[in-house]
Each structure stands twice: as C-alpha cells, then as structure tokens.
Scaffold this motif. Sequence first.
Motif, mmCIF file in Angstrom:
data_model
loop_
_atom_site.group_PDB
_atom_site.id
_atom_site.type_symbol
_atom_site.label_atom_id
_atom_site.label_comp_id
_atom_site.label_asym_id
_atom_site.label_seq_id
_atom_site.Cartn_x
_atom_site.Cartn_y
_atom_site.Cartn_z
ATOM 1 N N THR A 65 -3.403 -1.854 25.423
ATOM 2 C CA THR A 65 -2.334 -1.023 25.995
ATOM 3 C C THR A 65 -2.426 -0.626 24.497
ATOM 4 O OG1 THR A 65 -1.268 -3.287 26.754
ATOM 5 C CG2 THR A 65 0.195 -1.681 25.295
ATOM 6 N N ILE A 66 -1.318 1.240 24.721
ATOM 7 C CA ILE A 66 -1.740 2.045 23.383
ATOM 8 C C ILE A 66 -0.305 2.206 23.352
ATOM 9 C CG2 ILE A 66 -2.154 4.968 23.617
ATOM 10 C CD1 ILE A 66 -4.830 4.317 25.038
ATOM 11 N N TYR A 67 -0.041 2.204 22.475
ATOM 12 C CA TYR A 67 1.454 2.756 21.625
ATOM 13 C C TYR A 67 1.448 3.883 21.255
ATOM 14 C CZ TYR A 67 1.428 -2.322 21.667
ATOM 15 O OH TYR A 67 1.417 -3.980 22.912
ATOM 16 N N VAL A 68 2.605 4.359 21.251
ATOM 17 C CA VAL A 68 2.468 6.199 20.989
ATOM 18 C C VAL A 68 4.485 6.331 20.427
ATOM 19 C CG1 VAL A 68 3.117 8.331 21.790
ATOM 20 C CG2 VAL A 68 1.625 7.060 23.042
ATOM 21 N N GLY A 69 4.022 5.748 19.320
ATOM 22 C CA GLY A 69 5.696 6.255 18.763
ATOM 23 C C GLY A 69 5.978 7.020 17.196
ATOM 24 N N LYS A 70 6.918 6.613 16.934
ATOM 25 C CA LYS A 70 7.204 7.029 15.534
ATOM 26 C C LYS A 70 7.163 5.553 14.374
ATOM 27 C CE LYS A 70 10.738 7.529 12.310
ATOM 28 N NZ LYS A 70 12.701 8.287 12.166
ATOM 29 N N SER A 71 5.161 6.454 13.197
ATOM 30 C CA SER A 71 5.146 5.538 12.842
ATOM 31 C C SER A 71 6.125 4.808 11.318
ATOM 32 C CB SER A 71 3.888 6.463 12.337
ATOM 33 O OG SER A 71 2.963 5.468 10.883
ATOM 34 N N ASN A 72 5.179 3.463 11.068
ATOM 35 C CA ASN A 72 6.642 2.723 10.871
ATOM 36 C C ASN A 72 5.626 2.745 8.497
ATOM 37 O OD1 ASN A 72 5.595 0.987 10.805
ATOM 38 N ND2 ASN A 72 7.363 -0.690 11.680
ATOM 39 N N THR A 73 4.774 3.217 8.417
ATOM 40 C CA THR A 73 3.970 3.150 7.561
ATOM 41 C C THR A 73 3.467 4.375 6.958
ATOM 42 O OG1 THR A 73 1.793 2.760 8.802
ATOM 43 C CG2 THR A 73 3.325 0.685 8.104
ATOM 44 N N PRO A 74 3.622 5.644 6.186
ATOM 45 C CA PRO A 74 3.269 6.610 5.853
ATOM 46 C C PRO A 74 1.479 6.582 5.585
ATOM 47 C CG PRO A 74 4.083 5.571 4.008
ATOM 48 C CD PRO A 74 3.759 4.831 5.369
ATOM 49 N N GLU A 75 0.346 6.970 6.656
ATOM 50 C CA GLU A 75 -1.232 6.186 6.516
ATOM 51 C C GLU A 75 -1.191 8.062 6.409
ATOM 52 O OE1 GLU A 75 -2.526 4.193 9.680
ATOM 53 O OE2 GLU A 75 -1.323 2.260 8.824
ATOM 54 N N LYS A 76 -2.507 8.719 6.471
ATOM 55 C CA LYS A 76 -3.311 9.778 6.992
ATOM 56 C C LYS A 76 -2.207 10.684 7.533
ATOM 57 C CE LYS A 76 -7.506 8.371 9.178
ATOM 58 N NZ LYS A 76 -8.777 8.529 9.430
ATOM 59 N N HIS A 77 -2.248 10.246 8.949
ATOM 60 C CA HIS A 77 -1.506 10.916 9.989
ATOM 61 C C HIS A 77 -0.306 11.212 10.030
ATOM 62 C CE1 HIS A 77 -5.853 10.825 12.078
ATOM 63 N NE2 HIS A 77 -5.106 8.741 11.903
ATOM 64 N N GLY A 78 0.947 10.877 8.850
ATOM 65 C CA GLY A 78 1.655 10.881 8.023
ATOM 66 C C GLY A 78 2.706 10.285 9.572
ATOM 67 N N THR A 79 4.109 10.883 9.147
ATOM 68 C CA THR A 79 5.421 9.802 9.886
ATOM 69 C C THR A 79 5.663 10.958 10.805
ATOM 70 O OG1 THR A 79 7.260 10.306 8.542
ATOM 71 C CG2 THR A 79 5.590 8.561 8.562
ATOM 72 N N GLY A 80 6.382 10.616 12.333
ATOM 73 C CA GLY A 80 7.002 10.652 13.507
ATOM 74 C C GLY A 80 6.533 10.873 14.896
ATOM 75 N N TYR A 81 7.175 11.217 15.688
ATOM 76 C CA TYR A 81 7.252 10.844 17.040
ATOM 77 C C TYR A 81 5.587 10.831 18.130
ATOM 78 C CZ TYR A 81 11.884 9.098 16.711
ATOM 79 O OH TYR A 81 13.022 7.984 16.597
ATOM 80 N N ASN A 82 5.051 11.017 17.072
ATOM 81 C CA ASN A 82 3.414 11.520 17.611
ATOM 82 C C ASN A 82 2.420 10.940 16.983
ATOM 83 O OD1 ASN A 82 5.092 13.472 19.081
ATOM 84 N ND2 ASN A 82 5.082 14.929 18.043
ATOM 85 N N ARG A 83 2.633 9.327 16.681
ATOM 86 C CA ARG A 83 0.821 8.262 16.498
ATOM 87 C C ARG A 83 0.571 7.534 17.453
ATOM 88 N NH1 ARG A 83 0.577 11.620 14.142
ATOM 89 N NH2 ARG A 83 2.255 12.718 12.545
#
Length: 153
Positions: A65-83
């Motif tokens: 399973t691969i999940y795609v959505g908004k990140s709820n933790t700020p990491e090096k890839h940032g937040t937004g709907y493309n995580r």
Amino acid sequence: MSKFRKKKKGMPAVNTAALPDIVFMLLFFFMVTTTMRETDLKIENPRLPTATEVKKLEHKSLVSTIYVGKSNTPEKHGTGYNRIQLNDKIASSEDVPAFIINARTKVSEAEVPFMTTSIKADRESNVGTITDIRLKLRDVNALKISYSAGKGE
C-alpha cells in the motif's frame, strides 16, 4: 399455633460461578480476532474518492500500500497534499522502486506475479503525484495497480 413457622424465601442469589470462564472466553475471542494496524499513518487519514463499482482485494498479504495525501507532520518534504507514505515514513516518488523490490523479497518467487500495489490517495491529491508513482511502478514491472475508493451512490 405451630412451633415452627415457614420462613418466606426471597429470590435466590444469582450464581456467578461461571462468570470468570465467560470473561476469559470473551477476552480470548477478542485477542484472536483483532488485527493490529501494520503502519502508522504519517499523512492525514485519506478521504478516498467514491466509486459505484468497488471490489475488495483478495490476498491482502500480497498487497503493498502506498498512501498519498496531506502530511500532518512537518518533515524535510514539507506539508501539502502531495506527500507519499511508504510503510512508516514520508518518501518521494524516487523511493517507490526500492519499496516494491523490498516487498518482493518478502514473498516467494511463485507469488510475485500476483502482487498488487494499492494506492490510497486523498481526493484532494495532485494527479501528477499519482502519475509519477505509476511511472516508477512501471520501471520495476509492478503493473497490477489498485486504486482505493469508498463506495458511493
């Protein structure tokens, strides 16, 4: 008058001798039937798109399973709907081939053709991100892809 009077008996007490057996039987039942979540979601719980024709996946052990959505933790890839989340970490589309190859090493060689990749994408996700994932899956010959959706009218 009689010397002995009959005592009026009330309701008899409830027999609780079998209560521990019932409690342990229920405990055992729930321990056996409960499944634990394999991954902790680092993205917000995806709001899946709806579809009229849905089908359940068989052989869940062969599904990656691969999940795609908004990140709820700020990491090096940032937040937004493309995580993208692979297992328990936020990743990029470049990490998808290694994820699939790692999943293939965990199953027997005869079951590899039956492996399916499930993409659980939020309805607000960017189509470009999903296309990038599909291209990376094509590179490692993982051609069975399932898109998760909720049942709609």
